[in-house]
Design an enzyme around this catalytic site. Sequence first.
Site, PDB file in Angstrom:
ATOM      1  N   ARG A 263     -62.964  47.293  31.063  1.00 33.38           N
ATOM      2  CA  ARG A 263     -61.635  47.639  31.572  1.00 33.38           C
ATOM      3  C   ARG A 263     -61.264  49.069  31.224  1.00 33.38           C
ATOM      4  O   ARG A 263     -60.647  49.790  31.998  1.00 33.38           O
ATOM      5  CB  ARG A 263     -60.591  46.659  31.006  1.00 33.38           C
ATOM      6  CG  ARG A 263     -60.480  45.381  31.820  1.00 33.38           C
ATOM      7  CD  ARG A 263     -59.785  44.302  31.042  1.00 33.38           C
ATOM      8  NE  ARG A 263     -60.661  43.734  30.041  1.00 33.38           N
ATOM      9  CZ  ARG A 263     -60.254  42.932  29.051  1.00 33.38           C
ATOM     10  NH1 ARG A 263     -58.979  42.634  28.923  1.00 33.38           N
ATOM     11  NH2 ARG A 263     -61.121  42.438  28.205  1.00 33.38           N
TER      12      ARG A 263
ATOM     13  N   ARG B  21     -69.360  50.614  33.943  1.00 31.34           N
ATOM     14  CA  ARG B  21     -68.805  50.051  32.723  1.00 31.34           C
ATOM     15  C   ARG B  21     -69.487  50.623  31.478  1.00 31.34           C
ATOM     16  O   ARG B  21     -68.933  50.579  30.375  1.00 31.34           O
ATOM     17  CB  ARG B  21     -69.009  48.531  32.734  1.00 31.34           C
ATOM     18  CG  ARG B  21     -68.399  47.828  33.933  1.00 31.34           C
ATOM     19  CD  ARG B  21     -69.022  46.434  34.142  1.00 31.34           C
ATOM     20  NE  ARG B  21     -69.076  45.707  32.900  1.00 31.34           N
ATOM     21  CZ  ARG B  21     -68.037  45.049  32.369  1.00 31.34           C
ATOM     22  NH1 ARG B  21     -66.901  45.002  33.029  1.00 31.34           N
ATOM     23  NH2 ARG B  21     -68.154  44.431  31.228  1.00 31.34           N
TER      24      ARG B  21
ATOM     25  N   GLU C 207     -57.653  33.661   9.691  1.00 36.04           N
ATOM     26  CA  GLU C 207     -56.455  34.081  10.418  1.00 36.04           C
ATOM     27  C   GLU C 207     -56.920  34.872  11.642  1.00 36.04           C
ATOM     28  O   GLU C 207     -57.956  35.537  11.603  1.00 36.04           O
ATOM     29  CB  GLU C 207     -55.582  34.983   9.540  1.00 36.04           C
ATOM     30  CG  GLU C 207     -55.053  34.317   8.302  1.00 36.04           C
ATOM     31  CD  GLU C 207     -54.008  33.251   8.592  1.00 36.04           C
ATOM     32  OE1 GLU C 207     -53.276  33.407   9.595  1.00 36.04           O
ATOM     33  OE2 GLU C 207     -53.947  32.269   7.833  1.00 36.04           O
TER      34      GLU C 207
ATOM     35  N   ASP D 141     -63.592  43.826  22.454  1.00 39.68           N
ATOM     36  CA  ASP D 141     -63.473  43.504  23.877  1.00 39.68           C
ATOM     37  C   ASP D 141     -62.698  44.592  24.614  1.00 39.68           C
ATOM     38  O   ASP D 141     -61.801  45.215  24.047  1.00 39.68           O
ATOM     39  CB  ASP D 141     -62.752  42.148  24.015  1.00 39.68           C
ATOM     40  CG  ASP D 141     -62.906  41.557  25.408  1.00 39.68           C
ATOM     41  OD1 ASP D 141     -63.766  42.044  26.179  1.00 39.68           O
ATOM     42  OD2 ASP D 141     -62.172  40.603  25.734  1.00 39.68           O
ATOM     43  N   GLY D 142     -63.057  44.776  25.875  1.00 37.77           N
ATOM     44  CA  GLY D 142     -62.289  45.675  26.738  1.00 37.77           C
ATOM     45  C   GLY D 142     -63.008  46.952  27.144  1.00 37.77           C
ATOM     46  O   GLY D 142     -62.387  47.839  27.737  1.00 37.77           O
TER      47      GLY D 142
ATOM     48  N   ARG E 233     -59.198  34.394  22.923  1.00 40.27           N
ATOM     49  CA  ARG E 233     -60.177  33.298  22.857  1.00 40.27           C
ATOM     50  C   ARG E 233     -61.299  33.693  21.903  1.00 40.27           C
ATOM     51  O   ARG E 233     -61.420  34.859  21.533  1.00 40.27           O
ATOM     52  CB  ARG E 233     -60.696  32.930  24.250  1.00 40.27           C
ATOM     53  CG  ARG E 233     -61.234  34.090  25.030  1.00 40.27           C
ATOM     54  CD  ARG E 233     -61.839  33.673  26.375  1.00 40.27           C
ATOM     55  NE  ARG E 233     -62.218  34.878  27.101  1.00 40.27           N
ATOM     56  CZ  ARG E 233     -61.459  35.478  28.005  1.00 40.27           C
ATOM     57  NH1 ARG E 233     -60.298  34.975  28.347  1.00 40.27           N
ATOM     58  NH2 ARG E 233     -61.857  36.593  28.588  1.00 40.27           N
TER      59      ARG E 233
ATOM     60  N   GLU F 221     -74.393  34.889  25.903  1.00 42.50           N
ATOM     61  CA  GLU F 221     -73.970  34.832  27.307  1.00 42.50           C
ATOM     62  C   GLU F 221     -74.077  36.197  27.998  1.00 42.50           C
ATOM     63  O   GLU F 221     -74.206  36.277  29.218  1.00 42.50           O
ATOM     64  CB  GLU F 221     -72.519  34.313  27.403  1.00 42.50           C
ATOM     65  CG  GLU F 221     -72.342  32.846  27.030  1.00 42.50           C
ATOM     66  CD  GLU F 221     -72.358  32.555  25.523  1.00 42.50           C
ATOM     67  OE1 GLU F 221     -72.183  33.502  24.718  1.00 42.50           O
ATOM     68  OE2 GLU F 221     -72.563  31.377  25.141  1.00 42.50           O
ATOM     69  N   ASN F 222     -74.030  37.277  27.199  1.00 46.52           N
ATOM     70  CA  ASN F 222     -74.104  38.621  27.792  1.00 46.52           C
ATOM     71  C   ASN F 222     -75.452  38.893  28.486  1.00 46.52           C
ATOM     72  O   ASN F 222     -75.548  39.798  29.320  1.00 46.52           O
ATOM     73  CB  ASN F 222     -73.868  39.714  26.736  1.00 46.52           C
ATOM     74  CG  ASN F 222     -72.412  39.878  26.332  1.00 46.52           C
ATOM     75  OD1 ASN F 222     -72.114  40.350  25.230  1.00 46.52           O
ATOM     76  ND2 ASN F 222     -71.478  39.511  27.204  1.00 46.52           N
ATOM     77  N   TRP F 223     -76.489  38.107  28.171  1.00 49.82           N
ATOM     78  CA  TRP F 223     -77.782  38.284  28.865  1.00 49.82           C
ATOM     79  C   TRP F 223     -77.625  38.058  30.364  1.00 49.82           C
ATOM     80  O   TRP F 223     -78.458  38.497  31.158  1.00 49.82           O
ATOM     81  CB  TRP F 223     -78.839  37.318  28.316  1.00 49.82           C
ATOM     82  CG  TRP F 223     -79.322  37.619  26.928  1.00 49.82           C
ATOM     83  CD1 TRP F 223     -79.148  36.847  25.829  1.00 49.82           C
ATOM     84  CD2 TRP F 223     -80.078  38.763  26.493  1.00 49.82           C
ATOM     85  NE1 TRP F 223     -79.738  37.434  24.722  1.00 49.82           N
ATOM     86  CE2 TRP F 223     -80.309  38.606  25.103  1.00 49.82           C
ATOM     87  CE3 TRP F 223     -80.580  39.905  27.127  1.00 49.82           C
ATOM     88  CZ2 TRP F 223     -81.025  39.543  24.344  1.00 49.82           C
ATOM     89  CZ3 TRP F 223     -81.286  40.835  26.374  1.00 49.82           C
ATOM     90  CH2 TRP F 223     -81.504  40.656  25.004  1.00 49.82           C
TER      91      TRP F 223
ATOM     92  N   SER G  56     -64.785  32.748  22.333  1.00 50.65           N
ATOM     93  CA  SER G  56     -66.031  33.097  23.024  1.00 50.65           C
ATOM     94  C   SER G  56     -67.291  32.822  22.203  1.00 50.65           C
ATOM     95  O   SER G  56     -68.173  33.685  22.109  1.00 50.65           O
ATOM     96  CB  SER G  56     -65.995  34.570  23.467  1.00 50.65           C
ATOM     97  OG  SER G  56     -64.854  34.844  24.219  1.00 50.65           O
TER      98      SER G  56
HETATM   99  C1  FPP Z   1     -66.988  43.737  25.484  1.00 50.40           C
HETATM  100  O1  FPP Z   1     -66.375  44.504  26.490  1.00 50.40           O
HETATM  101  C2  FPP Z   1     -67.998  44.498  24.805  1.00 50.40           C
HETATM  102  C3  FPP Z   1     -69.329  44.225  24.825  1.00 50.40           C
HETATM  103  C4  FPP Z   1     -69.908  43.123  25.602  1.00 50.40           C
HETATM  104  C5  FPP Z   1     -70.277  45.055  24.101  1.00 50.40           C
HETATM  105  C6  FPP Z   1     -69.800  45.614  22.814  1.00 50.40           C
HETATM  106  C7  FPP Z   1     -70.594  46.785  22.504  1.00 50.40           C
HETATM  107  C8  FPP Z   1     -70.160  47.894  21.896  1.00 50.40           C
HETATM  108  C9  FPP Z   1     -68.807  48.089  21.373  1.00 50.40           C
HETATM  109  C10 FPP Z   1     -71.042  49.044  21.728  1.00 50.40           C
HETATM  110  C11 FPP Z   1     -71.995  48.837  20.659  1.00 50.40           C
HETATM  111  C12 FPP Z   1     -73.135  48.156  21.275  1.00 50.40           C
HETATM  112  C13 FPP Z   1     -74.138  47.648  20.635  1.00 50.40           C
HETATM  113  C14 FPP Z   1     -75.085  46.799  21.403  1.00 50.40           C
HETATM  114  C15 FPP Z   1     -74.323  47.886  19.166  1.00 50.40           C
HETATM  115  P1  FPP Z   1     -66.543  44.043  27.995  1.00 50.40           P
HETATM  116  O2  FPP Z   1     -67.719  44.756  28.562  1.00 50.40           O
HETATM  117  O3  FPP Z   1     -66.609  42.566  28.080  1.00 50.40           O
HETATM  118  O4  FPP Z   1     -65.207  44.601  28.593  1.00 50.40           O
HETATM  119  P2  FPP Z   1     -64.275  43.933  29.704  1.00 50.40           P
HETATM  120  O5  FPP Z   1     -63.843  42.599  29.151  1.00 50.40           O
HETATM  121  O6  FPP Z   1     -63.151  44.904  29.819  1.00 50.40           O
HETATM  122  O7  FPP Z   1     -65.095  43.818  30.944  1.00 50.40           O
END
Ligand code: FPP
Length: 240
Positions: free
Chosen positions: A17, A27, A201, A13-14, A188, A61-63, A190
Amino acid sequence: MKQIPQHVAIIMDGNGRWAKKQGFATRVRGHEIGVEALRRAATGAAELGIRYLTVYAFSEENWQRPKAEVDALMNILMTSLSKELPVLQENGIRLHAIGNLDALPSKARRQLDATRKATAGNERMVLTLALSYGSRQEILGAVQQIARQAANGELQPEALTEADIAQALWTHDLPDPELVIRTSGEQRISNFLLWQISYAEFVFLPVLWPDFSKEDLVEALEQYAGRERRLGKTSEQLTA
Ligand code: FPP
């Protein structure tokens, strides 16, 4: 380290940001650099003796994200799968995927299948990408499958075991993760591996995913090694 988990799961995650903090206009740059962090995590995990690494790469949910970001993530998936093949081969990493994979664009699906086939003989570590993954959807599918078997008279409801449920999940050929890591400071789950993490853990790290390093992985493993996993027993029972 005294105790290395067999299976580590990571909520990466992140990325968004990170891109914003770095001043990038979109992003997507965070996701691109996130692939490099994933390479460090996977090779680092293999070197440390972890046998299974499962990463949350794209949730059900990312869709719902803007189409441009979804398309960019699918492109990153496809290009990374082919670009990173030598890294997987050199490190003995077998690629695997879980999720509603039929929902992926057919080109991505084909690339995924090709990479799985090409790495099928690798035995050091299994890297599982959770793609179009949702734990509730996974459990729903398992319940539907089990209900069908019961309706057909193939299974007595009273005879159903936890192992039968585990067998009906997308993760049926993976052990349960002992450690879940989430980056970016959010705390969380998710909709990630809800059944499978019953006894896991949790380590929450403040680092944004694109900055994740092998040292961060070692930090999480050290926190894990310092925990007493009682699994419902008492501390005295464990030391007896
Ligand atoms: C969460 O960060 C990250 C994702 C939704 C995608 C994770 C993908 C990769 C690490 C690259 C590899 C990708 C694939 C498909 C193999 P966020 O976008 O939710 O960040 P934020 O919470 O800071 O907005």
